[in-house]
Write a protein that holds these residues in place. Structure first.
Motif, PDB file in Angstrom:
ATOM      1  N   SER A  11      45.518  57.397  30.787  1.00 55.29           N
ATOM      2  CA  SER A  11      44.736  57.553  32.009  1.00 55.29           C
ATOM      3  C   SER A  11      44.151  56.231  32.445  1.00 55.29           C
ATOM      4  O   SER A  11      44.029  55.287  31.652  1.00 55.29           O
ATOM      5  N   GLY A  12      43.812  56.155  33.719  1.00 58.12           N
ATOM      6  CA  GLY A  12      43.209  54.965  34.270  1.00 58.12           C
ATOM      7  C   GLY A  12      42.583  55.269  35.617  1.00 58.12           C
ATOM      8  O   GLY A  12      42.940  56.263  36.256  1.00 58.12           O
ATOM      9  N   SER A  13      41.695  54.419  36.039  1.00 58.12           N
ATOM     10  CA  SER A  13      41.038  54.583  37.330  1.00 58.12           C
ATOM     11  C   SER A  13      41.843  53.876  38.408  1.00 58.12           C
ATOM     12  O   SER A  13      42.619  52.958  38.114  1.00 58.12           O
ATOM     13  N   PRO A  14      41.676  54.293  39.645  1.00 61.65           N
ATOM     14  CA  PRO A  14      42.371  53.616  40.749  1.00 61.65           C
ATOM     15  C   PRO A  14      42.126  52.108  40.711  1.00 61.65           C
ATOM     16  O   PRO A  14      41.002  51.647  40.487  1.00 61.65           O
ATOM     17  N   GLN A  16      43.181  50.070  38.461  1.00 61.07           N
ATOM     18  CA  GLN A  16      43.377  49.544  37.111  1.00 61.07           C
ATOM     19  C   GLN A  16      44.858  49.508  36.756  1.00 61.07           C
ATOM     20  O   GLN A  16      45.715  49.964  37.515  1.00 61.07           O
ATOM     21  N   GLU A  85      49.955  59.540  39.661  1.00 59.20           N
ATOM     22  CA  GLU A  85      49.717  60.599  38.673  1.00 59.20           C
ATOM     23  C   GLU A  85      50.962  61.467  38.566  1.00 59.20           C
ATOM     24  O   GLU A  85      51.387  62.099  39.530  1.00 59.20           O
ATOM     25  N   VAL A 110      45.283  59.794  36.853  1.00 58.63           N
ATOM     26  CA  VAL A 110      44.500  58.813  37.593  1.00 58.63           C
ATOM     27  C   VAL A 110      43.112  59.414  37.807  1.00 58.63           C
ATOM     28  O   VAL A 110      42.966  60.422  38.506  1.00 58.63           O
ATOM     29  N   LEU A 111      42.138  58.809  37.165  1.00 54.56           N
ATOM     30  CA  LEU A 111      40.788  59.379  37.132  1.00 54.56           C
ATOM     31  C   LEU A 111      40.078  59.317  38.478  1.00 54.56           C
ATOM     32  O   LEU A 111      40.377  58.436  39.292  1.00 54.56           O
TER      33      LEU A 111
END
Lengths: 111, 117
Positions: A11-14, A16, A85, A110-111
């Protein structure tokens, strides 16, 4: 049990970057430069994202990149976007007996 | 436009037979390596079979002796004849072109085969 080993989820944030690993053996990933990566959204067919370890088909954003070291291949997605995602599968040609082997797939959130 | 369209899936009893079709447009099936790849419900991808441009055919051990891949050049269509079907053959079956780079592109939309009594 799949022939190639991938993490079940990442997972990762937009914005990243994330990297998905794909570990095989000298008979597949390590033996050929024929590693490919596929993106699959729910209910859809897989889509080729990377071939020949690090080449991108026309139309695939350059945020997607591939590499290989020994028996492990990697897919890196930089500048994460919501539409990234999906499930990602690695695949390697494995010679004229086994032919092709896939990884078990990695779910990217994608968090 | 390069496109693959599968058909022929459905519900079949264990031990039964089914033939899947994959119609190609935008390229010539007989000039390419063509494969079938399947995906069991909620599971990953599994390579099933390939037919080379020269006509040679190869299979995964899990289907060897039960499945037959073929093509009809006049119809530009790929087939997968599936015999002695088992519950574990339940999956979405995709046809795909296997490029010189050994990568699969494009893929069809898939056809669901359910083996159940």
């Amino acid at each position: 049990q799949s022939a190639l080993t991938q993490p079940r989820s990442v997972s990762g944030s937009p914005g990243q970057s994330v990297t998905i690993s794909c570990t095989g053996t000298s008979s597949d990933v390590g033996g050929y430069n024929y590693v490919s990566w596929y993106q699959q959204h729910p209910g859809k067919a897989p889509k080729l994202m990377i071939y020949d370890v690090s080449k991108r088909p026309s139309g695939v954003p350059d945020r997607f990149s591939g590499s290989k070291s020994g028996n492990t291949a990697s897919l890196t997605i930089s500048g994460l976007q919501a539409e990234d995602e999906a499930d990602y599968y690695c695949c390697s040609y494995a010679g004229s007996y086994t032919f092709w082997v896939f990884g078990g797939g990695t779910k990217l959130t994608v968090l | 436009e390069v496109q693959l369209v599968e058909s022929g899936g459905g519900l079949i009893q264990p031990g039964g037979s089914l033939r899947l079709s994959c119609a190609a447009s935008g390229f010539t099936v007989s000039s390419n390596y063509m494969s079938w790849v399947r995906q069991a419900p909620g599971k990953g991808l599994e390579w099933v079979s390939v037919i080379y441009s020269g006509g040679s055919t190869y299979y995964a051990d899990s289907v060897k002796g039960r499945f037959t891949i073929s093509r009809d050049n006049s119809k530009n269509t790929l087939y997968l004849q599936m015999n002695s079907l088992r519950a574990e053959d339940t999956a979405v079956y995709y046809c795909a072109r296997a490029a010189v780079s050994r990568a699969f592109d494009p893929w069809g939309q898939g056809t669901l085969v359910t083996v159940s009594s």
